[in-house]
Design a protein around this motif. Structure first.
Motif, mmCIF file in Angstrom:
data_model
loop_
_atom_site.group_PDB
_atom_site.id
_atom_site.type_symbol
_atom_site.label_atom_id
_atom_site.label_comp_id
_atom_site.label_asym_id
_atom_site.label_seq_id
_atom_site.Cartn_x
_atom_site.Cartn_y
_atom_site.Cartn_z
ATOM 1 N N LYS A 85 0.828 -1.139 -0.024
ATOM 2 C CA LYS A 85 -0.040 0.022 -0.020
ATOM 3 C C LYS A 85 0.942 1.318 0.016
ATOM 4 O O LYS A 85 0.391 2.278 -0.423
ATOM 5 N N THR A 86 1.828 1.207 0.749
ATOM 6 C CA THR A 86 2.828 2.546 0.861
ATOM 7 C C THR A 86 3.761 2.668 -0.424
ATOM 8 O O THR A 86 4.673 1.870 -0.291
ATOM 9 N N ARG A 87 3.760 3.884 -0.911
ATOM 10 C CA ARG A 87 4.764 4.077 -1.903
ATOM 11 C C ARG A 87 5.281 5.133 -1.712
ATOM 12 O O ARG A 87 5.038 6.190 -1.048
ATOM 13 N N PHE A 88 6.762 5.367 -2.096
ATOM 14 C CA PHE A 88 7.588 6.664 -1.342
ATOM 15 C C PHE A 88 8.439 6.906 -2.981
ATOM 16 O O PHE A 88 8.525 6.056 -3.927
ATOM 17 N N THR A 89 8.653 8.318 -2.974
ATOM 18 C CA THR A 89 9.623 8.720 -3.962
ATOM 19 C C THR A 89 10.818 9.250 -3.240
ATOM 20 O O THR A 89 10.943 9.873 -2.542
ATOM 21 N N VAL A 90 11.984 8.473 -4.021
ATOM 22 C CA VAL A 90 13.085 8.892 -3.181
ATOM 23 C C VAL A 90 13.876 9.778 -4.114
ATOM 24 O O VAL A 90 14.257 9.444 -5.299
ATOM 25 N N MET A 91 14.323 10.943 -3.606
ATOM 26 C CA MET A 91 15.232 11.863 -4.495
ATOM 27 C C MET A 91 16.722 11.944 -3.753
ATOM 28 O O MET A 91 16.623 12.129 -2.747
ATOM 29 N N ARG A 92 17.654 11.674 -4.785
ATOM 30 C CA ARG A 92 18.873 11.623 -4.231
ATOM 31 C C ARG A 92 19.698 12.600 -4.935
ATOM 32 O O ARG A 92 19.589 12.783 -6.309
ATOM 33 N N CYS A 93 20.426 13.515 -4.326
ATOM 34 C CA CYS A 93 21.145 14.703 -4.746
ATOM 35 C C CYS A 93 22.341 14.126 -5.352
ATOM 36 O O CYS A 93 23.127 13.232 -4.691
ATOM 37 N N LEU A 94 22.877 14.552 -6.658
ATOM 38 C CA LEU A 94 23.991 14.233 -7.313
ATOM 39 C C LEU A 94 25.143 14.883 -6.550
ATOM 40 O O LEU A 94 26.295 14.203 -6.942
ATOM 41 N N SER A 95 25.101 15.769 -5.985
ATOM 42 C CA SER A 95 26.173 16.749 -5.604
ATOM 43 C C SER A 95 26.573 16.074 -4.205
ATOM 44 O O SER A 95 27.942 15.895 -4.201
ATOM 45 N N CYS A 96 25.767 15.838 -3.328
ATOM 46 C CA CYS A 96 26.526 15.341 -1.947
ATOM 47 C C CYS A 96 25.818 13.843 -1.820
ATOM 48 O O CYS A 96 26.472 13.376 -0.731
ATOM 49 N N GLY A 97 24.910 13.454 -2.421
ATOM 50 C CA GLY A 97 24.401 11.937 -2.103
ATOM 51 C C GLY A 97 23.320 11.936 -1.105
ATOM 52 O O GLY A 97 23.071 10.914 -0.939
ATOM 53 N N GLN A 98 22.947 13.140 -0.548
ATOM 54 C CA GLN A 98 21.857 12.959 0.329
ATOM 55 C C GLN A 98 20.440 12.617 -0.166
ATOM 56 O O GLN A 98 20.181 13.171 -1.336
ATOM 57 N N SER A 99 19.650 11.827 0.397
ATOM 58 C CA SER A 99 18.426 11.332 0.147
ATOM 59 C C SER A 99 17.245 11.795 0.692
ATOM 60 O O SER A 99 17.373 12.277 1.979
ATOM 61 N N LYS A 100 16.146 12.185 0.072
ATOM 62 C CA LYS A 100 15.048 12.637 0.492
ATOM 63 C C LYS A 100 13.729 11.968 0.241
ATOM 64 O O LYS A 100 13.407 11.429 -1.120
ATOM 65 N N THR A 101 13.252 11.314 1.129
ATOM 66 C CA THR A 101 11.759 10.448 0.953
ATOM 67 C C THR A 101 10.758 11.000 1.134
ATOM 68 O O THR A 101 10.497 11.842 1.970
ATOM 69 N N LEU A 102 9.881 10.963 -0.020
ATOM 70 C CA LEU A 102 8.519 11.680 0.136
ATOM 71 C C LEU A 102 7.508 10.542 -0.026
ATOM 72 O O LEU A 102 7.529 9.820 -0.942
ATOM 73 N N LEU A 103 6.292 10.680 0.751
ATOM 74 C CA LEU A 103 5.464 9.920 0.615
ATOM 75 C C LEU A 103 4.454 9.985 -0.726
ATOM 76 O O LEU A 103 4.109 11.220 -1.036
ATOM 77 N N ASN A 104 3.907 8.854 -1.240
ATOM 78 C CA ASN A 104 3.111 9.054 -2.550
ATOM 79 C C ASN A 104 1.816 8.463 -1.826
ATOM 80 O O ASN A 104 1.455 7.348 -2.145
ATOM 81 N N ASN A 105 0.950 9.353 -1.378
ATOM 82 C CA ASN A 105 -0.384 9.037 -1.163
ATOM 83 C C ASN A 105 -1.300 10.125 -1.762
ATOM 84 O O ASN A 105 -1.124 11.235 -1.421
ATOM 85 N N PRO A 106 -2.190 9.646 -2.638
ATOM 86 C CA PRO A 106 -2.914 10.743 -3.391
ATOM 87 C C PRO A 106 -3.957 11.108 -2.492
ATOM 88 O O PRO A 106 -4.354 12.230 -2.834
ATOM 89 N N ASP A 107 -4.365 10.437 -1.550
ATOM 90 C CA ASP A 107 -5.275 11.002 -0.535
ATOM 91 C C ASP A 107 -4.676 11.883 0.592
ATOM 92 O O ASP A 107 -5.420 12.809 1.042
ATOM 93 N N HIS A 108 -3.475 11.888 0.667
ATOM 94 C CA HIS A 108 -2.848 12.936 1.589
ATOM 95 C C HIS A 108 -2.664 14.385 1.342
ATOM 96 O O HIS A 108 -2.425 14.784 0.171
ATOM 97 N N ARG A 109 -3.143 15.177 2.164
ATOM 98 C CA ARG A 109 -3.020 16.770 1.984
ATOM 99 C C ARG A 109 -2.360 17.550 2.785
ATOM 100 O O ARG A 109 -2.452 17.124 4.083
ATOM 101 N N LEU A 110 -1.369 18.261 2.687
ATOM 102 C CA LEU A 110 -0.597 18.987 3.536
ATOM 103 C C LEU A 110 -1.249 20.079 4.229
ATOM 104 O O LEU A 110 -2.544 20.281 3.886
ATOM 105 N N TRP A 111 -0.976 20.266 5.584
ATOM 106 C CA TRP A 111 -1.573 21.153 6.352
ATOM 107 C C TRP A 111 -2.225 22.522 5.727
ATOM 108 O O TRP A 111 -3.123 22.982 5.850
ATOM 109 N N VAL A 112 -1.025 22.949 5.076
ATOM 110 C CA VAL A 112 -1.189 24.387 4.214
ATOM 111 C C VAL A 112 -2.274 24.232 3.304
ATOM 112 O O VAL A 112 -3.077 25.265 3.098
ATOM 113 N N ASP A 113 -2.554 23.265 2.665
ATOM 114 C CA ASP A 113 -3.531 22.881 1.474
ATOM 115 C C ASP A 113 -5.099 22.637 2.284
ATOM 116 O O ASP A 113 -5.784 22.710 1.461
ATOM 117 N N ARG A 114 -5.065 22.469 3.348
ATOM 118 C CA ARG A 114 -6.481 22.206 3.925
ATOM 119 C C ARG A 114 -7.272 23.571 4.314
ATOM 120 O O ARG A 114 -6.313 24.592 4.868
#
Length: 158
Positions: A85-114
């Motif tokens: 059920k849970t899917r993630f998008t993993v973005m990896r910086c090519l400069s330093c190698g740092q990874s950033k993981t973002l949740l892929n949930n179409p029903d999820h809404r940020l607090w700012v958007d509510r």
């Protein structure tokens, strides 16, 4: 009112720096250092003035090296699955190698958007009668000031 104008100008400057970083990278993909400088300046200004940046902007910046994360240019993007059920998008910086993981949930809404996050739509609780809501004193024909509250107080004190 002056504080709002100051913040507006600061947000305009942050927006300009973000757009400049995008423009520099779109013209030449080797200008990563200049784009990183613009993003570092943007982050420094936002921290110094204690301003919140939009989540969409924060997602495209590397926390470690302040590089602008553009898929295929400065970052790699992969889709991962933790379970069925849970899917993630993993973005990896090519400069330093740092990874950033973002949740892929179409029903999820940020607090700012509510809708309840918007200040205009929030209901402010009444803090009691203010001086604006109280009736104005009326002048009596003999020149003395009278009002409903004043008459009630004068009868209560006698």
């Amino acid at each position: 009112m002056a504080a709002q104008l100051k913040d507006k100008e600061a947000y305009q400057r942050l927006n300009y720096l973000y757009q400049a970083a995008h423009c520099v990278l779109s013209q030449n993909a080797e200008n990563v250092k200049l784009a990183r400088f613009y993003c570092f300046t943007q982050r420094t200004i936002a921290r110094r003035l204690v301003l919140r940046q939009d989540p969409s902007v924060k997602r495209t910046l590397c926390k470690k090296c302040c590089s602008l994360l553009i898929p295929g240019v400065t970052a790699t993007v992969r889709q991962r699955r933790k379970n069925s059920k849970t899917r993630f998008t993993v973005m990896r910086c090519l400069s330093c190698g740092q990874s950033k993981t973002l949740l892929n949930n179409p029903d999820h809404r940020l607090w700012v958007d509510r809708p309840e996050a918007q200040m205009e739509q929030r209901k402010q609780p009444d803090q009691g009668p203010s001086s604006k809501n109280q009736p104005k004193e009326k002048k009596a024909p003999d020149g003395s000031a009278s009002s409903k509250h004043g008459a009630a107080q004068s009868t209560a004190s006698t």
